[in-house]
Design a protein around this motif. Structure first.
Motif, short mmCIF file in Angstrom:
data_model
loop_
_atom_site.label_atom_id
_atom_site.label_comp_id
_atom_site.label_asym_id
_atom_site.label_seq_id
_atom_site.Cartn_x
_atom_site.Cartn_y
_atom_site.Cartn_z
N LEU A 76 20.89 36.22 40.90
CA LEU A 76 21.87 36.87 40.04
C LEU A 76 22.01 36.12 38.72
N PRO A 77 22.36 36.84 37.65
CA PRO A 77 22.67 36.15 36.40
C PRO A 77 23.87 35.22 36.62
N ALA A 78 23.85 34.09 35.97
CA ALA A 78 24.93 33.10 36.14
C ALA A 78 26.32 33.69 35.91
N PRO A 79 26.53 34.56 34.91
CA PRO A 79 27.88 35.11 34.74
C PRO A 79 28.33 35.96 35.92
N VAL A 80 27.43 36.71 36.54
CA VAL A 80 27.80 37.51 37.71
C VAL A 80 28.20 36.59 38.85
N ARG A 81 27.38 35.60 39.13
CA ARG A 81 27.68 34.67 40.21
C ARG A 81 29.01 33.96 39.97
N ALA A 82 29.24 33.50 38.74
CA ALA A 82 30.48 32.78 38.43
C ALA A 82 31.71 33.66 38.61
N LEU A 83 31.64 34.91 38.15
CA LEU A 83 32.78 35.82 38.28
C LEU A 83 33.12 36.09 39.75
N TRP A 84 32.10 36.38 40.54
CA TRP A 84 32.33 36.66 41.95
C TRP A 84 32.82 35.41 42.68
N GLU A 85 32.25 34.26 42.39
CA GLU A 85 32.68 33.05 43.08
C GLU A 85 34.08 32.60 42.65
N ARG A 86 34.45 32.91 41.43
CA ARG A 86 35.82 32.59 41.00
C ARG A 86 36.81 33.47 41.75
N VAL A 124 23.04 46.37 42.40
CA VAL A 124 24.41 46.87 42.39
C VAL A 124 25.34 45.85 41.75
N LEU A 125 25.21 44.59 42.10
CA LEU A 125 26.07 43.55 41.53
C LEU A 125 25.91 43.44 40.02
N ARG A 126 24.68 43.60 39.54
CA ARG A 126 24.42 43.50 38.10
C ARG A 126 24.83 44.75 37.33
N GLU A 127 24.64 45.92 37.92
CA GLU A 127 24.73 47.17 37.15
C GLU A 127 25.95 48.04 37.43
N ALA A 128 26.69 47.80 38.49
CA ALA A 128 27.86 48.63 38.81
C ALA A 128 28.86 48.59 37.66
N ARG A 129 29.43 49.73 37.38
CA ARG A 129 30.44 49.82 36.32
C ARG A 129 31.83 50.17 36.87
N LEU A 130 31.87 50.64 38.09
CA LEU A 130 33.13 51.04 38.71
C LEU A 130 33.28 50.36 40.07
N GLN A 131 34.50 50.13 40.46
CA GLN A 131 34.72 49.59 41.80
C GLN A 131 34.18 50.55 42.85
N THR A 191 38.41 53.22 36.64
CA THR A 191 37.37 53.47 35.64
C THR A 191 37.17 52.28 34.73
N VAL A 192 37.96 51.23 34.91
CA VAL A 192 37.86 50.05 34.07
C VAL A 192 37.47 48.85 34.92
N PRO A 193 36.45 48.09 34.53
CA PRO A 193 36.09 46.90 35.31
C PRO A 193 37.28 45.95 35.43
N VAL A 194 37.36 45.28 36.56
CA VAL A 194 38.45 44.35 36.82
C VAL A 194 38.27 43.07 36.03
N ILE A 195 37.04 42.57 35.96
CA ILE A 195 36.75 41.33 35.25
C ILE A 195 35.69 41.63 34.21
N TYR A 196 35.85 41.07 33.05
CA TYR A 196 34.91 41.33 31.96
C TYR A 196 33.89 40.22 31.83
N GLY A 197 32.88 40.47 30.99
CA GLY A 197 31.83 39.49 30.72
C GLY A 197 32.39 38.16 30.30
N GLU A 243 38.74 43.93 44.32
CA GLU A 243 39.95 43.18 44.64
C GLU A 243 39.74 42.31 45.88
N SER A 244 38.99 42.84 46.87
CA SER A 244 38.72 42.09 48.10
C SER A 244 37.35 42.47 48.63
#
Length: 122
Positions: free
Chosen positions: A99-109, A71-78, A3-9, A29-30
């Motif tokens: 995608l917004p830059a923060p979304v892309r950066a989080l996923w690519e990291r 889905v990538l922008r708005e999902a709140r749960l895994q 119920t908690v996002p893995v990575i935050y803004g 996670e994967s």
């Protein structure tokens, strides 16, 4: 059930400059755990797609990309990611998604292999 996002803004400490930088995003996670549909029609739940009711046709390239972007922008749960995204499809689409830059950066990291996908699509 997570119920908690893995990575935050990615907002800077105490400074929330833009909505996309200040909001929370969830990352799995994967990519292998993403086993969403790859064919047929999908209607996203209201917490992900709050516009007029719409069914995304997964064989239509535009519908597929728009659904993945939402889905990538708005999902709140895994569980949202797992229910609507497919890891192999995401890899194929990654370089073309808007995608917004923060979304892309989080996923690519989290998934450096996506950087190569984006570079190949450019």
């Amino acid at each position: 059930m997570s119920t908690v996002p893995v990575i935050y803004g990615m907002g800077h400490a105490g400074v929330m400059s833009r909505y996309a930088e200040a909001r929370l995003y969830v990352v799995p996670e994967s990519l292998e755990e993403l086993e969403g549909p790859t064919e047929g029609f999908v209607r996203l739940p209201r917490h992900i797609d709050w516009g007029p009711a719409y069914e995304y046709e997964l064989t239509d390239a535009t519908d597929l990309a728009v659904m993945y972007e939402r889905v990538l922008r708005e999902a709140r749960l895994q569980e949202d990611l797992q229910a609507y995204l497919d890891g192999a499809t995401l890899r194929q689409l990654w370089g073309r998604l808007v995608l917004p830059a923060p979304v892309r950066a989080l996923w690519e990291r989290r998934f450096p292999e996506l950087v190569a996908r984006r570079s190949a699509a450019a």
